[in-house]
Design an enzyme around this catalytic site. Structure first.
Site, PDB file in Angstrom:
ATOM      1  N   LEU A   1       0.832  -1.208   0.000  1.00 30.30           N
ATOM      2  CA  LEU A   1       0.000   0.000   0.000  1.00 30.30           C
ATOM      3  C   LEU A   1       0.864   1.255   0.000  1.00 30.30           C
ATOM      4  O   LEU A   1       0.544   2.244  -0.680  1.00 30.30           O
ATOM      5  CB  LEU A   1      -0.923   0.004   1.219  1.00 30.30           C
ATOM      6  CG  LEU A   1      -1.844   1.219   1.331  1.00 30.30           C
ATOM      7  CD1 LEU A   1      -2.818   1.277   0.145  1.00 30.30           C
ATOM      8  CD2 LEU A   1      -2.615   1.211   2.647  1.00 30.30           C
TER       9      LEU A   1
ATOM     10  N   TYR B   1      -2.767 -10.970  15.087  1.00 30.18           N
ATOM     11  CA  TYR B   1      -2.696  -9.811  14.191  1.00 30.18           C
ATOM     12  C   TYR B   1      -3.830  -8.833  14.496  1.00 30.18           C
ATOM     13  O   TYR B   1      -3.606  -7.631  14.693  1.00 30.18           O
ATOM     14  CB  TYR B   1      -2.768 -10.295  12.733  1.00 30.18           C
ATOM     15  CG  TYR B   1      -2.903  -9.190  11.709  1.00 30.18           C
ATOM     16  CD1 TYR B   1      -1.851  -8.322  11.444  1.00 30.18           C
ATOM     17  CD2 TYR B   1      -4.096  -9.024  10.985  1.00 30.18           C
ATOM     18  CE1 TYR B   1      -1.977  -7.316  10.487  1.00 30.18           C
ATOM     19  CE2 TYR B   1      -4.228  -8.031  10.036  1.00 30.18           C
ATOM     20  CZ  TYR B   1      -3.167  -7.172   9.778  1.00 30.18           C
ATOM     21  OH  TYR B   1      -3.297  -6.177   8.844  1.00 30.18           O
TER      22      TYR B   1
END
Ligand SMILES: NC(=O)c1ccc[n+]([C@@H]2O[C@H](COP(=O)([O-])OP(=O)(O)OC[C@H]3O[C@@H](n4cnc5c(N)ncnc54)[C@H](OP(=O)(O)O)[C@@H]3O)[C@@H](O)[C@H]2O)c1
Length: 285
Positions: free
Chosen positions: A13, A125
């Site tokens: 990203l 996560y």
């Protein structure tokens, strides 16, 4: 000129963000070589030294199974680093944009998740990213943008893996009963900049519009590449992985649409663009 810092700029990203910096913004991409963001000294040298008015924090330890095997690293790179960055933004008054994840949800209810829903992560996560969100919420001028199922140029991802395996004639076994909204980085990056320079605050969801299973995404990629192969559907529980994955983590995009005046591009257009503009081109096809 607005001074901005983009963390994780060597990531998937981050590269897309640095490729579409809007006029009027002087963006500095920072990588691990500029400082370990999980230490105050790293944040000082990589971020504070540049006195940014805007920080887009997309650095993270994103290997979901890796996070499960090494939760201490997940916590350090996703929770602690984000807290240090949030502390720096509180000190300096910088606006902080935090890129988070659909994995803060458990994915039990089969309906798109809304921003105000209580998060309930089911893996290391998700827990570490949720802690990051909580640290960011203490910054006066902040926006958390949750994205999901990210793919695009610059790093191996689900779509490129399906394509590569299909080209090599390897078996294509793909999870059929996990749903989300795939996010194409060249589509998402300009929208993140738009949000970054807006007055929006709080939390907003951003992904390709629509809902898909991994099988849907794989089939769309194969059709776009005109590869006459089908995939073998697999149950999520048959896929061996250390981390539990949310089964239904599609995110409602209504808040995004209300703020921006339109929905993001639909997910199929992202898959087709990626296949045509990158995978086929890079393969010489
Ligand atoms: N990928 C997805 O499917 C997905 C889904 C939902 C949300 N997101 C979120 O979207 C954002 C961008 O994801 P992405 O897939 O583009 O990530 P990525 O390609 O894995 O890149 C992340 C970058 O952050 C850097 N980084 C990690 N910890 C660091 C630290 N302590 N100090 C300095 N740099 C550090 C990494 O450097 P190293 O390579 O040196 O480790 C890497 O270059 C992340 O916040 C992620 O949580 C991603």
């Amino acid at each position: 000129m607005v001074e901005a810092v983009v963390t994780g700029s060597a990531g998937m990203l981050g590269q897309a963000l640095m490729a579409c910096v809007p006029d009027g913004i002087n963006a500095r991409g920072v990588t691990r070589a500029d400082g370990d963001l999980a230490s105050p000294a790293g944040v000082a040298s990589a971020i504070e030294a540049h006195s940014p008015a805007l920080v887009i924090h997309c650095a993270a330890y994103t290997d979901v199974d890796g996070c499960e095997r090494d939760p201490a690293r997940a916590w350090r790179e996703n929770a602690v680093a984000t807290r240090f960055i949030a502390d720096a933004c509180r000190r300096t008054g910088a606006r902080l944009i935090f890129v988070s994840t659909d994995y803060v949800f458990d994915g039990v209810e089969p309906r798109p998740h809304v921003e105000d829903e209580a998060p309930c992560p089911i893996n290391a996560y998700g827990e570490s990213k949720l802690a990051g969100e909580q640290a960011v919420a203490a910054v006066a001028d902040h926006l958390t943008i949750r994205i999901q199922w990210v793919y695009g140029p610059g790093r191996r991802n689900f779509v490129s893996a399906v394509y590569d395996r299909a080209v090599r004639g390897e078996p294509l076994r793909v999870v059929a009963n996990q749903w989300g909204c795939p996010t194409y980085t060249p589509h998402a990056a300009p929208l993140i900049w738009r949000a970054a320079v807006s007055p929006w605050s709080g939390t907003v969801h951003l992904a390709g519009a629509g809902i898909a299973s991994w099988v849907d995404v794989a089939r769309e990629a194969l059709a776009a590449a005109e590869i006459d192969r089908d995939v073998e559907p697999l149950d999520l529980d048959e896929w061996p992985s250390p981390a539990r994955k949310p089964r239904f983590s599609a995110m409602a995009l209504n808040r995004w649409a209300a703020l921006a005046g339109e929905y993001p591009p639909e997910w199929q257009s992202g898959v087709r663009a990626y296949v045509h503009d990158h995978l086929l081109t890079e393969a010489g096809g």
